[in-house]
Design a protein around this motif. Structure first.
Motif, PDB file in Angstrom:
ATOM      1  N   SER A   1      10.536  48.378 -38.818  1.00  0.00           N
ATOM      2  CA  SER A   1       9.092  48.197 -38.842  1.00  0.00           C
ATOM      3  C   SER A   1       8.485  48.582 -40.190  1.00  0.00           C
ATOM      4  CB  SER A   1       8.436  49.020 -37.731  1.00  0.00           C
ATOM      5  OG  SER A   1       8.809  48.527 -36.466  1.00  0.00           O
TER       6      SER A   1
ATOM      7  N   ILE B   1       6.577  50.705 -41.391  1.00  0.00           N
ATOM      8  CA  ILE B   1       6.031  52.069 -41.286  1.00  0.00           C
ATOM      9  C   ILE B   1       6.646  52.897 -42.410  1.00  0.00           C
ATOM     10  CG2 ILE B   1       5.881  54.124 -39.823  1.00  0.00           C
ATOM     11  CD1 ILE B   1       6.059  52.246 -37.401  1.00  0.00           C
TER      12      ILE B   1
ATOM     13  N   PRO C   1       5.165  58.289 -33.427  1.00  0.00           N
ATOM     14  CA  PRO C   1       3.891  57.557 -33.524  1.00  0.00           C
ATOM     15  C   PRO C   1       2.666  58.448 -33.355  1.00  0.00           C
ATOM     16  CG  PRO C   1       5.464  56.324 -32.202  1.00  0.00           C
ATOM     17  CD  PRO C   1       6.094  57.665 -32.467  1.00  0.00           C
TER      18      PRO C   1
ATOM     19  N   LEU D   1       1.691  60.294 -36.521  1.00  0.00           N
ATOM     20  CA  LEU D   1       1.131  59.424 -37.561  1.00  0.00           C
ATOM     21  C   LEU D   1      -0.193  58.800 -37.140  1.00  0.00           C
ATOM     22  CD1 LEU D   1       4.325  57.553 -38.820  1.00  0.00           C
ATOM     23  CD2 LEU D   1       3.233  59.585 -39.788  1.00  0.00           C
TER      24      LEU D   1
ATOM     25  N   LEU E   1      -0.625  56.627 -34.772  1.00  0.00           N
ATOM     26  CA  LEU E   1      -0.456  55.223 -34.389  1.00  0.00           C
ATOM     27  C   LEU E   1      -0.690  54.998 -32.899  1.00  0.00           C
ATOM     28  CD1 LEU E   1       2.746  54.421 -36.485  1.00  0.00           C
ATOM     29  CD2 LEU E   1       0.378  53.886 -37.062  1.00  0.00           C
TER      30      LEU E   1
ATOM     31  N   GLY F   1       4.806  49.943 -33.385  1.00  0.00           N
ATOM     32  CA  GLY F   1       4.262  51.286 -33.430  1.00  0.00           C
ATOM     33  C   GLY F   1       4.615  52.143 -32.268  1.00  0.00           C
TER      34      GLY F   1
END
Length: 581
Positions: free
Chosen positions: A481, A483, A539, A542, A544, A579
């Motif tokens: 991903s 990220i 996640p 962060l 997300l 995410g």
């Protein structure tokens, strides 16, 4: 032989016949010499299991009661379960008791809350299981086990270093999916087929259950054995008839009643039993008292509604949970056991009734005819009139009732914990003896994946088990991903214990790995491939999503190739969710 028993799923007093089966089986196995047992436990069941001895030792593996994680897990589980039950209750009553305007207001937020809590249960369970599987493999090796036995269907870990045997109690969800909460249905549809495919042998609790396993799952016929369950050894049936007046007085029961001991799950079919009682009353001018024991579940609202609509409140006695010590006397005092269940893997109440010599009127479906044999009158559980016919056949014919009591006591000898243990031990010994030359994984083409969530995210490590004598390579397709904490990513790929090969993923997006399979493997035609990531992210940390899992990459597909150019493909998860949300 050292046998490990996975008792982590055992929740005391919550698992009905499966708990009776496991406790009696353990007690019988520990009476016999020749083998050692390692009982892998959790803190909620550790002290309820046999104490350590020269031939048995408990290993406390799961500590759920201590720490914030365990408390949070229990809180989410309890709250979501209570709210789910509340929603079921509301749905059963809102048309009659809740105004339409309020109904429209309440329904969406209640569903949203339950859905959110169920999602929380999902990631908590998934996170725990992933870590637990890795540690269980280490435990199996550390304890020097020869066999790993999972008596509650779920083979955990799927991929183990020694032969695995599971017990399947029923596959009701394959035939009545509407009776299951969506979360439980997804869970069963995931672990039942994978566990049956990965286990070296499957024990089914009846011939009916064996046929179901063979019909629904990819299992060879000679890898499934039917071994009947039995009434629990704590079922004190001797002298029960003499004690029945005491219990009858305690619960204020009449001299003649019909007994149905079952929690009010939908498949227990209480509603049609009430309709049958009304049909009996309308035909004969009177009806017997119906005594119900068990805890209220999803079918409770329908049961109460049926009693009210048929005006049978005076003839139905709901005793709720009854101590197990009192059950034999309830059977002994009953005119008959009525058993209208739509689906049973075995049906322990049938064996209990036979021990006492209680006549049986039972559904002619699933495993029930196999267990009842000639000791009962069978009926169509979907036809209330036919249920009433079977009840009348017993209640209005003393000669038939006496004959059924005789047959019941004779047939009860077929169901004993000793017989169950003897046949189970024979399976254990045969699996260990034949595994080097006849392992199930080595004899068929199969891919099993452990460590990938339903949304295709992998945590720190994933393990693949591959089987098939013609396999030459495996390809893994996935996605890195976009990220920042994930790139660059490195995956360490290890095959059959050989030195790891490190694959660098520098650019987010799709990726594909091809891994050649060396000759041999853990067994002829069987390999274990592990993928370990160097970077993970959370996640929630962060910002997300609320997801607190440690995630690395998404694995989409595993493809094994054979010498003759064929492909074996396993698609992972359901749909990829970016995410981790």
């Amino acid at each position: 032989m050292r046998i490990g028993v996975n008792l982590i799923p055992l929740r005391p007093r919550e698992m009905g016949g499966a708990e009776v089966y496991v406790r009696d089986l353990l007690a019988e196995l520990l009476k016999r010499g020749g083998h050692e047992y390692v009982l892998v436990t959790a803190d909620y069941n550790h002290d309820t299991l046999p104490e350590d001895s020269a031939r048995s030792r408990r290993v406390l593996f799961v500590r759920e009661s201590g720490g914030a994680g365990g408390k949070l897990h229990r809180m989410v589980l309890a709250l979501s379960r209570r709210l789910h039950h509340a929603l079921v209750w509301l749905q059963a009553r809102h048309r009659r008791h809740v105004p339409a305007a309020l109904r429209r207001v309440l329904r969406p937020p209640l569903r949203w809350i339950v859905a959110g809590l169920e999602a929380g249960r999902g990631w908590l369970r998934g996170r725990h299981q992933e870590r637990r599987a890795d540690s269980l493999r280490d435990l199996i090796r550390r304890e020097g086990l020869d066999l790993w036995f999972c008596p509650f269907t779920n083979l955990e870990p799927r991929i183990g270093p020694v032969p695995g045997v599971i017990t399947v109690h029923d596959v009701q969800h394959e035939y009545y999916p509407e009776f299951f909460h969506p979360d439980e249905l997804r869970h069963r549809r995931h672990f039942y087929p994978e566990s049956c495919a990965a286990a070296d042998h499957v024990i089914a609790v009846s011939e009916f259950t064996r046929r179901c396993v063979l019909e629904k799952y990819d299992v060879e016929p000679d890898a499934v054995s039917a071994i009947w369950e039995a009434a629990g050894s704590d079922f004190d049936w001797r002298g029960a008839r003499a004690r029945s007046p005491i219990v009858r007085q305690k619960y204020a029961l009449p001299t003649q009643y019909v007994l149905y001991p079952a929690n009010t799950w939908h498949h227990k079919n209480h509603q049609r039993l009430i309709e049958a009682l009304a049909h009996y009353r309308d035909r004969y001018g009177e009806a017997p008292t119906l005594v119900l024991t068990g805890v209220g579940q999803e079918g409770q609202a329908r049961l109460e509604s049926a009693i009210e609509s048929h005006r049978l409140g005076g003839l139905v006695r709901m005793l709720g949970y009854v101590p197990r010590a009192e059950l034999p006397t309830l059977y002994a005092g009953a005119a008959c056991l009525v058993f209208p269940s739509l689906f049973e893997g075995f049906g322990i109440p049938l064996a209990e009734a036979m021990l006492v010599g209680c006549p049986i009127a039972a559904a002619n479906v699933a495993s029930i005819p196999e267990v009842v044999g000639d000791a009962g009158v069978l009926f169509d559980p979907l036809d209330p009139a036919d249920i009433g016919r079977a009840l009348a056949a017993i209640l209005r014919d003393p000669g038939l009732a006496a004959e059924l009591r005789r047959r019941a006591r004779a047939r009860a000898e077929l169901f004993s914990p000793s017989r169950t243990a003897t046949l189970t031990l024979e399976v254990f010994e045969r699996v260990v003896r034949e595994r080097p030359t006849r392992g199930r994984r080595a004899g068929r083409e199969m891919i099993t994946v452990e460590g990938v969530y339903d949304d295709r995210w992998m945590g720190r490590e994933t393990v693949l088990a591959l089987a098939g004598r013609a396999l030459v390579s495996v390809e893994i397709e996935g996605e890195l991903s976009w990220i920042p904490p994930l790139a660059p990513q490195e995956l360490a790929v290890q095959v059959a214990g050989q030195p790891a090969h490190v694959v660098s993923l520098s650019t987010p997006g799709p990726f594909s790995l091809r891994v050649p399979l060396p000759p041999g493997g853990a067994l002829p035609g069987a390999w274990e491939v592990s993928l370990t990531s160097t970077r993970t992210f959370c996640p929630a940390e962060l910002g997300l999503s609320a997801d607190r899992r440690d995630l690395s990459v998404q694995l989409l597909l595993v493809r094994a190739r054979t010498q003759d150019g064929r492909e074996i493909v396993k698609t992972l998860g359901q749909t990829a969710v970016g995410g981790g949300s």
